[in-house]
Design a protein around this motif. Structure first.
Motif, PDB file in Angstrom:
ATOM      1  N   PHE A   1      73.155  87.813  51.039  1.00  0.00           N
ATOM      2  CA  PHE A   1      72.661  89.030  51.678  1.00  0.00           C
ATOM      3  C   PHE A   1      71.681  89.764  50.760  1.00  0.00           C
ATOM      4  N   GLY A   2      70.511  90.090  51.312  1.00  0.00           N
ATOM      5  CA  GLY A   2      69.531  90.878  50.562  1.00  0.00           C
ATOM      6  C   GLY A   2      68.604  90.047  49.689  1.00  0.00           C
ATOM      7  N   ALA A   3      68.955  88.763  49.479  1.00  0.00           N
ATOM      8  CA  ALA A   3      68.144  87.934  48.569  1.00  0.00           C
ATOM      9  C   ALA A   3      67.014  87.227  49.322  1.00  0.00           C
ATOM     10  N   ILE A   4      66.245  86.435  48.595  1.00  0.00           N
ATOM     11  CA  ILE A   4      65.087  85.753  49.180  1.00  0.00           C
ATOM     12  C   ILE A   4      65.555  84.659  50.149  1.00  0.00           C
ATOM     13  N   SER A   5      64.902  84.570  51.295  1.00  0.00           N
ATOM     14  CA  SER A   5      65.253  83.538  52.272  1.00  0.00           C
ATOM     15  C   SER A   5      64.853  82.161  51.751  1.00  0.00           C
ATOM     16  N   PRO A   6      65.591  81.120  52.155  1.00  0.00           N
ATOM     17  CA  PRO A   6      65.278  79.764  51.699  1.00  0.00           C
ATOM     18  C   PRO A   6      64.376  79.006  52.663  1.00  0.00           C
ATOM     19  N   THR A   7      63.363  78.334  52.142  1.00  0.00           N
ATOM     20  CA  THR A   7      62.517  77.467  52.964  1.00  0.00           C
ATOM     21  C   THR A   7      62.645  76.010  52.528  1.00  0.00           C
ATOM     22  N   ARG A   8      63.544  75.758  51.568  1.00  0.00           N
ATOM     23  CA  ARG A   8      63.830  74.394  51.117  1.00  0.00           C
ATOM     24  C   ARG A   8      65.344  74.272  50.953  1.00  0.00           C
ATOM     25  N   ALA A   9      65.881  73.074  51.189  1.00  0.00           N
ATOM     26  CA  ALA A   9      67.336  72.884  51.109  1.00  0.00           C
ATOM     27  C   ALA A   9      67.862  73.244  49.715  1.00  0.00           C
TER      28      ALA A   9
ATOM     29  N   LEU B   1      66.116  96.696  56.817  1.00  0.00           N
ATOM     30  CA  LEU B   1      66.480  97.530  55.682  1.00  0.00           C
ATOM     31  C   LEU B   1      65.285  97.578  54.748  1.00  0.00           C
ATOM     32  N   ALA B   2      65.048  98.754  54.159  1.00  0.00           N
ATOM     33  CA  ALA B   2      63.852  98.891  53.331  1.00  0.00           C
ATOM     34  C   ALA B   2      63.839  97.872  52.195  1.00  0.00           C
ATOM     35  N   SER B   3      64.993  97.668  51.552  1.00  0.00           N
ATOM     36  CA  SER B   3      65.021  96.701  50.466  1.00  0.00           C
ATOM     37  C   SER B   3      65.712  95.433  50.935  1.00  0.00           C
ATOM     38  N   HIS B   4      64.989  94.318  50.950  1.00  0.00           N
ATOM     39  CA  HIS B   4      65.513  93.072  51.492  1.00  0.00           C
ATOM     40  C   HIS B   4      64.636  91.968  50.953  1.00  0.00           C
ATOM     41  N   TYR B   5      65.058  90.734  51.102  1.00  0.00           N
ATOM     42  CA  TYR B   5      64.240  89.607  50.645  1.00  0.00           C
ATOM     43  C   TYR B   5      63.849  89.795  49.173  1.00  0.00           C
ATOM     44  N   ALA B   6      64.756  90.349  48.361  1.00  0.00           N
ATOM     45  CA  ALA B   6      64.351  90.788  47.027  1.00  0.00           C
ATOM     46  C   ALA B   6      64.726  89.805  45.927  1.00  0.00           C
ATOM     47  N   PRO B   7      63.790  89.513  45.007  1.00  0.00           N
ATOM     48  CA  PRO B   7      64.115  88.722  43.819  1.00  0.00           C
ATOM     49  C   PRO B   7      65.023  89.511  42.872  1.00  0.00           C
ATOM     50  N   GLN B   8      65.643  88.797  41.920  1.00  0.00           N
ATOM     51  CA  GLN B   8      66.464  89.453  40.902  1.00  0.00           C
ATOM     52  C   GLN B   8      65.577  90.286  39.968  1.00  0.00           C
TER      53      GLN B   8
ATOM     54  N   ASP C   1      61.981  83.324  40.584  1.00  0.00           N
ATOM     55  CA  ASP C   1      63.255  83.995  40.330  1.00  0.00           C
ATOM     56  C   ASP C   1      64.187  83.133  39.477  1.00  0.00           C
ATOM     57  N   ARG C   2      64.021  81.823  39.599  1.00  0.00           N
ATOM     58  CA  ARG C   2      64.902  80.928  38.834  1.00  0.00           C
ATOM     59  C   ARG C   2      64.525  80.858  37.360  1.00  0.00           C
ATOM     60  N   GLN C   3      63.342  81.376  36.998  1.00  0.00           N
ATOM     61  CA  GLN C   3      62.907  81.336  35.597  1.00  0.00           C
ATOM     62  C   GLN C   3      63.534  82.467  34.789  1.00  0.00           C
ATOM     63  N   GLY C   4      64.333  83.321  35.436  1.00  0.00           N
ATOM     64  CA  GLY C   4      64.938  84.433  34.704  1.00  0.00           C
ATOM     65  C   GLY C   4      63.902  85.389  34.164  1.00  0.00           C
ATOM     66  N   LEU C   5      62.968  85.797  35.017  1.00  0.00           N
ATOM     67  CA  LEU C   5      61.872  86.673  34.582  1.00  0.00           C
ATOM     68  C   LEU C   5      62.326  88.131  34.501  1.00  0.00           C
ATOM     69  N   ASP C   6      61.584  88.916  33.737  1.00  0.00           N
ATOM     70  CA  ASP C   6      61.848  90.351  33.667  1.00  0.00           C
ATOM     71  C   ASP C   6      61.071  91.090  34.741  1.00  0.00           C
ATOM     72  N   LEU C   7      59.919  90.566  35.072  1.00  0.00           N
ATOM     73  CA  LEU C   7      59.006  91.289  35.960  1.00  0.00           C
ATOM     74  C   LEU C   7      58.194  90.298  36.790  1.00  0.00           C
ATOM     75  N   ILE C   8      58.023  90.616  38.092  1.00  0.00           N
ATOM     76  CA  ILE C   8      57.113  89.826  38.934  1.00  0.00           C
ATOM     77  C   ILE C   8      56.053  90.773  39.494  1.00  0.00           C
ATOM     78  N   VAL C   9      54.799  90.425  39.292  1.00  0.00           N
ATOM     79  CA  VAL C   9      53.694  91.251  39.783  1.00  0.00           C
ATOM     80  C   VAL C   9      52.980  90.481  40.893  1.00  0.00           C
ATOM     81  N   ILE C  10      52.863  91.102  42.058  1.00  0.00           N
ATOM     82  CA  ILE C  10      52.269  90.428  43.219  1.00  0.00           C
ATOM     83  C   ILE C  10      50.988  91.128  43.646  1.00  0.00           C
ATOM     84  N   GLU C  11      49.929  90.356  43.786  1.00  0.00           N
ATOM     85  CA  GLU C  11      48.661  90.903  44.292  1.00  0.00           C
ATOM     86  C   GLU C  11      48.804  91.164  45.789  1.00  0.00           C
TER      87      GLU C  11
END
Ligand code: TXA
Ligand code: MG
Length: 339
Positions: free
Chosen positions: A147-155, A228-235, A305-315
């Motif tokens: 719940f609340g995490a990124i949706s999967p497009t691969r098995a 919900l305002a916050s959804h599909y969210a990376p860690q 998200d699997r790389q254990g990043l601190d920050l993701i910046v999206i254009e």
């Protein structure tokens, strides 16, 4: 942990049998992977909520193989539903209708409406048809992520997100990458006038070409967890930044804190070579075409998200109609951190 299994006809028969026995089957649709259960079996549906960690009052979509079955789940079937079904089913569109009495509360979240969709993915359709032969033929399925995490497009993303929460008899079907990449467009037909509750795989213009102009969803819309305002969210902390400032933003964070692990999704912007090659930075160049971007989006976010990043910046992509579904998901992925 449940591991994805490659689809073959025999496995699909087994999957249908597992559904009939009340187990969970994660399966590909053209939008995202769904976590399926027999939609007319409340106990089976309850397992979906448990595996996802989803609040019990959030309704789930019912998937069926044909319009006759879809009609059987609704109290009434307005003419506009026929128009939309004819134009867009099978495909990435969910219709919200007044529910038939036998649709379980577990599915509707106790509301008087039900969400129905005929997916176009051949694996989903075959599974639904097999399940019609031996069971209800109705598969309740939210996206197959926590719940609340990124949706999967691969098995593999399904396995990483909820694999450890599935039971010994539950199954993850691997049918390759999902074609569309963002969820279905949800159209509410349970009120006075049709309205879009969630932008998605089918654009607003295409829908209005069939049924005429719609008003936007406001006020007491039915509960939609994707709303919900916050959804599909990376860690990782995630920011959506205007194209003109995105390079500067990444540079600034990198220079201020060189140990910060930073991910980026860029479209047109490019980083200077010496910055881009820094091992602390994980930058992906995304397609400039909205459909291709949608196809890649969740896979890219799940990878970052699997790389254990601190920050993701999206254009931020252009704020135009063709980017509506992608922008909606990006805003929700970044809501809690970029206000
Ligand atoms: O593309 C999709 O729609 C995917 C695939 C698996 O079909 N499914 C999906 O499910 O995105 P989920 O649960 O992650 O999102 C479905 C949305 C939720 O936001 C839910 O609240 C809404 O549909 N929904 C389901 N039934 C509803 C109802 N009766 N009234 C209002 N919203 C409803
Ligand atoms: Mg979802």
């Amino acid at each position: 942990m449940a591991k994805p299994q490659s689809v073959n006809p025999c496995l699909l028969s087994t999957a249908a049998e597992l559904l009939a026995l009340g187990h969970l089957v994660a399966f590909p649709t053209e939008t995202v992977y769904g976590l399926g259960a027999d939609g007319l079996n409340p106990k089976a549906v309850a397992k979906i909520f448990q595996a996802k960690g989803r609040p019990a009052d959030h309704p789930v979509i019912l998937h069926v193989a044909d319009v006759t079955k879809a009609k059987s789940l609704a109290l009434n079937w307005p003419a506009v539903a026929d128009q939309l079904a004819q134009a867009f089913w099978p495909g990435p569109m969910t219709l919200i209708l007044k529910r038939a009495a036998h649709v379980p509360d577990a599915v509707t979240g106790g509301q008087e409406s039900v969400g129905v969709r005929i997916p176009s993915h051949p694996v989903a359709l075959t599974l639904l048809r097999e399940f019609s032969g031996i069971g209800s033929g109705v598969i309740a399925a939210p996206s197959a992520n926590r719940f609340g995490a990124i949706s999967p497009t691969r098995a593999i993303d399904v396995a990483n997100s909820i694999g450890d929460r599935l039971g010994p008899h539950d199954l993850i079907l691997d049918g390759g990458d999902c074609q569309v990449g963002v969820e279905s467009t949800i159209i509410d037909l349970s009120g006075d006038a049709p309205r879009i509750l969630r932008p998605g795989g089918i654009g607003r213009q295409a829908i209005e070409d069939v049924i005429g102009k719609m008003t936007s969803a406001t006020g007491n819309a039915p509960r939609v967890s994707g709303a919900l305002a916050s959804h599909y969210a990376p860690q990782a902390k995630t920011m959506l930044i205007d194209a003109a400032q995105v390079v500067e933003t990444i540079n600034k964070h990198h220079l201020e804190q060189p140990t910060l692990k930073i991910g980026g999704l860029l479209v047109h912007a490019t980083l200077p070579q010496d910055v881009a090659s820094n091992p602390q930075l994980h930058i992906k160049t995304m397609p400039a075409d909205p459909a291709a971007y949608a196809h890649d989006l969740y896979a890219a976010l799940n990878d970052l998200d699997r790389q254990g990043l601190d920050l993701i910046v999206i254009e931020a992509p252009a704020n135009t109609a063709e980017w509506e579904a992608v922008l909606d998901r990006l805003k929700r992925a970044t809501y809690s951190t970029s206000r």
